[in-house]
Design an enzyme around this catalytic site. Structure first.
Site, short mmCIF file in Angstrom:
data_model
loop_
_atom_site.label_atom_id
_atom_site.label_comp_id
_atom_site.label_asym_id
_atom_site.label_seq_id
_atom_site.Cartn_x
_atom_site.Cartn_y
_atom_site.Cartn_z
N LYS A 1 0.82 -1.21 0.00
CA LYS A 1 0.00 0.00 0.00
C LYS A 1 0.86 1.27 0.00
CE LYS A 1 -3.95 -2.39 0.84
NZ LYS A 1 -3.57 -3.79 1.03
C1 LIG Z 1 -4.30 -4.99 0.67
C2 LIG Z 1 -3.49 -6.22 0.61
C3 LIG Z 1 -3.77 -7.25 -0.30
C4 LIG Z 1 -4.97 -7.20 -1.23
O1 LIG Z 1 -4.82 -6.20 -2.22
P1 LIG Z 1 -6.12 -5.68 -3.02
O2 LIG Z 1 -5.65 -4.53 -3.82
O3 LIG Z 1 -7.11 -5.27 -1.95
O4 LIG Z 1 -6.61 -6.81 -3.83
C5 LIG Z 1 -2.93 -8.34 -0.37
N1 LIG Z 1 -1.86 -8.44 0.48
C6 LIG Z 1 -1.57 -7.49 1.38
C7 LIG Z 1 -0.40 -7.67 2.27
C8 LIG Z 1 -2.37 -6.34 1.47
O5 LIG Z 1 -2.06 -5.40 2.37
#
Ligand SMILES: *Cc1c(COP(=O)(O)O)cnc(C)c1O
Length: 495
Positions: free
Chosen positions: A111
């Site tokens: 993120k």
């Molecule tokens: C948010 C997240 C995901 C999922 O990603 P999306 O974009 O919501 O599909 C997978 N792994 C981790 C570690 C995350 O923080």
């Protein structure tokens, strides 16, 4: 470039789409067409560094930003904020399987790639589209978005940020990362429910006209740092284009330049960014959509029926414990030929009955490009253990889900196209599960920080500083509300 809502005809320029976060009709903003990168463009991008590539790609989407504005945003986001030479390094863990490590940023999850940049994009967007307003960023988090957004927005002039997380649905490290956040423009609150409850609550507040009018009267305006905001998506397109450029330069793509992409998926934002990269011209052959035990996307890809009337499981990969994958709405809009009426009808059906079904030929188009499968708790453990023993690589629980699904796909289909696997979090964020997977006899200490040290000793990898230092930080946020209490919490925080 114009943006429009997936559910209607709310048109906006890029700055307005980012400042609003979600369209007034409840739909998500999508670009009306895809900017194209031809062969010569891709060759040129390959010669640039990560920031250079980011500036080029952003400029194709954010057409009402000046080149100087884009450059300033990108340089601020990716200078000195990520460990190592590039924010998104590739590691070939097995022949043809390239892990794209997206967790070298300040909060140790993918993120950060978007949320280090989004506050800068939002500040510029607000200046253009909502001058004199203070933006109130509402976030629902399955664990990682919350901290990454807090880290990005804390102290940012002209913004306030409120994060809601599921009280029992995040890991201990994830919770501590959020509840120790400093800054006088931040608020963090637990919700008695799961991620879907938190996300639905936030979406309902966005759609609430009374609330919007109240804010307007105070010169405040809501926006979103969730992946429903287009400003989250563009930075994620960059790392897929960039990874392809790196593989291409290293001579690691297929003969015709093709790659596959595998993504551990929850809200469908990360994998959608890969789809956008393809539509721009990156030769991605197949998308491998990997779910955990909450395998609603696997079922949808296989059957064309999206049905959330099922049990919700809490798993060791909590950031994927999601039954309403918001960004799927964008993919459906693109695959249906921009059919906003059908999309609006499906989403209304999802809201009122928990279910919708897409026409057979749309389902076929989906399966032409997307392979869906899932990996349960035992498979996740086994994959972390095997990858560590056989390949000397330590991965987290989310990444393990994608590695397992991708490995089985390659073996079962015979498709040996080189694959980029999104590695979405540091293994230290999920130390108890990772440690017990690589060292099953281990008696796990109840102290989360002792576990970090132990994982470091067993694996030989260093504990990320950002996690180690949580031990000495005071918990500043202890609020908790029932599902119906989110609005009240916001009113109180905003005064
Ligand atoms: C948010 C997240 C995901 C999922 O990603 P999306 O974009 O919501 O599909 C997978 N792994 C981790 C570690 C995350 O923080």
């Amino acid at each position: 470039m114009k943006y429009t809502s997936t559910r209607g005809r709310c048109e906006a320029e890029s700055a307005a789409a980012i400042a609003r976060g979600i369209a007034a009709d409840g739909g998500l903003y999508v670009p009306e067409e895809f900017p194209r990168l031809g062969a010569a463009d891709l060759d040129r991008l390959a010669e640039l560094d990560y920031r250079g590539r980011a500036k080029e790609i952003l400029s194709r989407y954010l057409t009402d930003f000046t080149p100087e504005e884009i450059a300033r945003c990108v340089d601020a986001a990716y200078t000195g904020t990520f460990d190592g030479d590039t924010p998104a390094p590739l590691v070939e863990v097995a022949p043809g399987m390239h892990l794209l490590e997206l967790w070298h940023g300040p909060t140790c999850a993918f993120k950060d790639l978007a949320l280090q940049l989004l506050p800068h994009l939002l500040t510029v967007s607000a200046r253009k589209a909502a001058p004199d307003k203070t933006l109130v960023i509402l976030v629902a988090t399955s664990g990682d978005t919350g901290k990454a957004a807090l880290a990005g927005f804390a102290g940012v002039e002209g913004t306030r940020i409120i994060v809601f997380y599921p009280r029992d649905g995040v890991s201990e490290m994830q919770k501590l990362q959020m509840t120790t956040q400093r800054g006088n423009n931040v608020a963090v609150c637990a919700v008695d429910g799961n991620f879907d409850d938190a996300q639905s609550g936030v979406k309902a507040i966005f759609a609430d006209g009374t609330m919007r009018a109240e804010l307007d009267a105070k010169n405040l305006a809501f926006s979103s740092a969730n992946s429903i905001n287009f400003g989250r998506l563009v930075p994620q397109i960059v790392y897929y284009v960039s990874a392809w450029c790196d593989l291409r330069k290293a001579g690691k793509c297929a003969a015709d330049g093709a790659v596959n992409v595998a993504v551990p998926t929850g809200n469908f934002g990360n994998i959608l960014a890969a789809y956008y990269a393809k539509r721009m011209g990156v030769p991605i052959r197949r998308f491998i959509c990997a779910s955990n035990r909450n395998s609603i996307l696997t079922d949808f890809i296989r059957s064309g029926v999206y049905d959330r009337n099922r049990e919700f499981y809490t798993t060791s990969s909590p950031s994927m414990d999601i039954l309403i994958s918001s960004n799927l709405e964008r993919l459906l809009w693109h695959l249906s030929g921009n059919d906003c009426r059908s999309v609006a009808a499906w989403m209304e059906s999802l809201r009122s009955t928990g279910r919708y079904e897409v026409p057979a030929e749309l389902g076929k188009r989906l399966r032409d490009e997307f392979h869906g499968d899932w990996c349960g708790e035992e498979g996740t453990r086994a994959t972390i253990g095997r990858l560590f023993r056989e390949n000397g690589y330590l991965c987290d629980t989310h990444t393990a889900v994608a590695v397992d699904v991708c490995t089985r796909y390659r073996a079962e289909s015979g498709d040996d196209t080189p694959c980029i696997v999104a590695s979405t979090a540091s293994p230290f964020k999920f130390a108890p599960a990772v440690l017990s997977a690589i060292s099953p006899e281990e008696k796990l200490s109840a102290d989360g920080f002792a576990l970090l040290e132990r994982l470091s000793r067993v694996s030989g990898a260093a504990v990320p500083k950002a996690l180690a230092e949580l031990r000495s930080l005071p918990v500043l946020h202890r609020s908790s509300v029932p599902r119906t209490g989110m609005e009240g919490f916001i009113r109180e925080f905003l005064g």
